[in-house]
Design a protein around this motif. Structure first.
Motif, short mmCIF file in Angstrom:
data_model
loop_
_atom_site.label_atom_id
_atom_site.label_comp_id
_atom_site.label_asym_id
_atom_site.label_seq_id
_atom_site.Cartn_x
_atom_site.Cartn_y
_atom_site.Cartn_z
N ARG A 1 0.58 3.55 0.61
CA ARG A 1 0.08 3.66 -0.83
C ARG A 1 0.57 4.77 -1.59
N GLY A 2 1.12 5.57 -0.75
CA GLY A 2 1.59 6.67 -1.80
C GLY A 2 3.05 6.54 -2.98
N CYS A 3 3.55 5.28 -2.06
CA CYS A 3 4.86 4.98 -2.74
C CYS A 3 4.88 3.35 -3.34
N GLU A 4 3.90 2.72 -3.46
CA GLU A 4 3.68 1.73 -4.12
C GLU A 4 3.92 1.32 -5.66
N GLY A 5 4.92 0.98 -5.10
CA GLY A 5 6.22 0.26 -6.61
C GLY A 5 7.99 1.09 -6.47
N ALA A 6 8.10 1.83 -5.64
CA ALA A 6 9.07 1.94 -5.21
C ALA A 6 9.66 1.91 -4.22
N PRO A 7 10.84 1.29 -4.10
CA PRO A 7 11.63 0.84 -3.07
C PRO A 7 11.15 0.76 -1.85
N MET A 8 10.79 2.43 -1.64
CA MET A 8 10.68 3.22 0.12
C MET A 8 9.09 2.27 0.31
N ALA A 9 8.50 1.82 -0.87
CA ALA A 9 7.19 1.42 -0.12
C ALA A 9 7.23 -0.11 0.99
N VAL A 10 8.38 -0.95 0.37
CA VAL A 10 8.68 -2.08 0.99
C VAL A 10 8.77 -1.07 2.81
#
Length: 158
Positions: free
Chosen positions: A121-130
């Motif tokens: 949730r904190g990295c939503e939209g960032a490459p590591m969110a996946v």
């Protein structure tokens, strides 16, 4: 591990935190193996420890490669029974049973799920969110397997 809010870190920092969390889980299982005597309980703990090592290995490979490989698998968490709410969280003792070991593992897996949920949730939209969503899905699958085993062996039909 310190509580994280919905915040995203650099790829390297996020992976390091996840690897540390997996290592702490592994160390908890290793400590449990030094205590528990019951053969079935030890087997449950060993399998859970190997899962933690595999996750840590995947994360360390991601650090080297700069991305998480093998992302073609499950990306959504699977539903669980939330047995962590009904099973008491307690430390294992030398006389702990397979049931105790399974409850212990369920609580540790739930902690991992909470961690990866916060990180994704904190990295939503960032490459590591996946990556975090993949780890969340994998941890939820482990929890579901533990809960299914617990239900099969220790929960009676009404």
């Amino acid at each position: 591990m310190a509580e994280q809010g919905d915040v995203c870190y650099t790829f390297e920092a996020a992976i390091e935190m996840a690897a540390q969390m997996e290592n702490e889980g592994f160390r908890a299982y290793l400590a449990a193996l030094r205590i528990v005597k019951d053969k079935a309980a030890r087997q449950i703990i060993k399998e859970a420890a190997f899962d933690e090592l595999e996750h840590k290995h995947q994360l360390e490979k991601a650090l080297i490669e700069g991305e998480m490989k093998g992302g073609e698998g499950l990306h959504q968490p699977v539903p669980t029974m939330n047995l962590d709410y009904v099973l008491p969280k307690k430390e294992l003792r030398p006389d702990s049973t397979a049931r105790d070991a399974m409850a212990y593992a369920i609580h540790l897996e739930k902690g991992s799920i909470d961690f990866y949920d916060r990180m994704s949730r904190g990295c939503e939209g960032a490459p590591m969110a996946v990556l975090f969503k993949k780890m969340l899905a994998d941890e939820s699958r482990h929890l579901q397997e533990l809960e299914d085993l617990y239900e099969q062996h220790f929960m009676t039909e009404n």
